[in-house]
Design a protein around this motif. Sequence first.
Motif, PDB file in Angstrom:
ATOM      1  N   ALA A 180       7.272   1.654  -0.912  1.00  0.00           N
ATOM      2  CA  ALA A 180       8.253   2.687  -0.593  1.00  0.00           C
ATOM      3  C   ALA A 180       9.060   2.315   0.644  1.00  0.00           C
ATOM      4  CB  ALA A 180       7.553   4.025  -0.384  1.00  0.00           C
ATOM      5  N   ASP A 181       8.390   1.760   1.648  1.00  0.00           N
ATOM      6  CA  ASP A 181       9.091   1.357   2.869  1.00  0.00           C
ATOM      7  C   ASP A 181      10.086   0.238   2.579  1.00  0.00           C
ATOM      8  OD1 ASP A 181       7.631   3.206   4.269  1.00  0.00           O
ATOM      9  OD2 ASP A 181       6.184   1.764   5.073  1.00  0.00           O
ATOM     10  N   GLN A 182       9.659  -0.738   1.759  1.00  0.00           N
ATOM     11  CA  GLN A 182      10.560  -1.831   1.411  1.00  0.00           C
ATOM     12  C   GLN A 182      11.742  -1.328   0.600  1.00  0.00           C
ATOM     13  OE1 GLN A 182      10.552  -5.593   2.018  1.00  0.00           O
ATOM     14  NE2 GLN A 182      12.542  -4.657   1.607  1.00  0.00           N
ATOM     15  N   ALA A 183      11.455  -0.438  -0.369  1.00  0.00           N
ATOM     16  CA  ALA A 183      12.527   0.124  -1.192  1.00  0.00           C
ATOM     17  C   ALA A 183      13.520   0.908  -0.337  1.00  0.00           C
ATOM     18  CB  ALA A 183      11.939   1.023  -2.278  1.00  0.00           C
ATOM     19  N   GLN A 184      13.010   1.664   0.620  1.00  0.00           N
ATOM     20  CA  GLN A 184      13.890   2.445   1.486  1.00  0.00           C
ATOM     21  C   GLN A 184      14.786   1.528   2.312  1.00  0.00           C
ATOM     22  OE1 GLN A 184      14.131   5.986   1.480  1.00  0.00           O
ATOM     23  NE2 GLN A 184      16.029   5.269   2.423  1.00  0.00           N
ATOM     24  N   GLN A 185      14.242   0.411   2.750  1.00  0.00           N
ATOM     25  CA  GLN A 185      15.052  -0.552   3.505  1.00  0.00           C
ATOM     26  C   GLN A 185      16.189  -1.095   2.640  1.00  0.00           C
ATOM     27  OE1 GLN A 185      12.868  -3.764   5.416  1.00  0.00           O
ATOM     28  NE2 GLN A 185      14.690  -5.091   5.410  1.00  0.00           N
ATOM     29  N   TRP A 186      15.860  -1.438   1.386  1.00  0.00           N
ATOM     30  CA  TRP A 186      16.901  -1.932   0.477  1.00  0.00           C
ATOM     31  C   TRP A 186      17.968  -0.862   0.232  1.00  0.00           C
ATOM     32  CZ3 TRP A 186      12.551  -4.081  -3.048  1.00  0.00           C
ATOM     33  CH2 TRP A 186      12.225  -5.390  -2.666  1.00  0.00           C
TER      34      TRP A 186
END
Length: 291
Positions: A53-59
């Motif tokens: 989720a954190d990686q997706a939010q960054q993208w």
Amino acid sequence: MRLIVGYLATPSGDDGLALGVRLARTLGAALDLCMVLPHDRLGTVGGFDQFLADQAQQWLDEAAATVPDDIEVATHVSFGESFAEGLIEESARLGAEAIVVGAAGDGLIGRYSVGSVTGELLHSSPVPLALAPRGTRHSTAQRVREVTCALGRRQGADLLLATAVRASAAAGTPLRLVSLVALDPAFGTLRDDAESTRDRAIAHARQTLDAAKAELPEGFPVESTIVDGPSVEAAVNKLDWHDGDLIMVGSSRLSAPRRLFLGSTAAKMLRVLEVPMVVVPREQLGEEDLP
């Protein structure tokens, strides 16, 4: 009005985002950039879900930063059984009027490739689905230039026509109504000579266009054309296309009510089209269909 962009941090995802921006500016809509992640099935503590989720939010934040200031944008990360199912759930939750996705980057058929996500959406979406062909991210078109509405020779195109009229009015451009007459075996040739078959098919197409024009608001700017060829692909290739154009087609008559299904004609069109395609359900989504 809200439009959902099913986003991936890939060239295909950027194609979908570029089309979403173009449609949002044309329609005066807000954009919702959505990423749907699979649940961590290993049940790890501390959660691989949170890492994803954190990686997706960054993208998503990076993608949202590229959206011009004149367009309202929000980002959403969710988990679901599939990317397509998650997008459909988000469209209902947010009240979105359409879903926008990019064609798969490894497509082998023209600029489109109906991959697993797109294929699932084309079989289940209750709202219009806008497909961005490969390379849309490189387009310089800021708004929709012209709306083409492809009408078949069967009944049931009322919602398609109404949706195309709304899009054309918002774009401030005339609406182009098109009827394709393909004389290949897939359409079932008559036991007649080819010229007679062609004449009958074109006459039927003309009646279809005349009936559609009669349903338009008085004074609405519209042009109509009939294109024929030995195949759907050949007929489509006779049409002039420009950067910023899009084509709208109706869902197949085989689709379930208020759901999409890409018919054989539209599937053939995808092989040669270089402009975005919007597939419209046969029936409007009603409150009884929302979760």
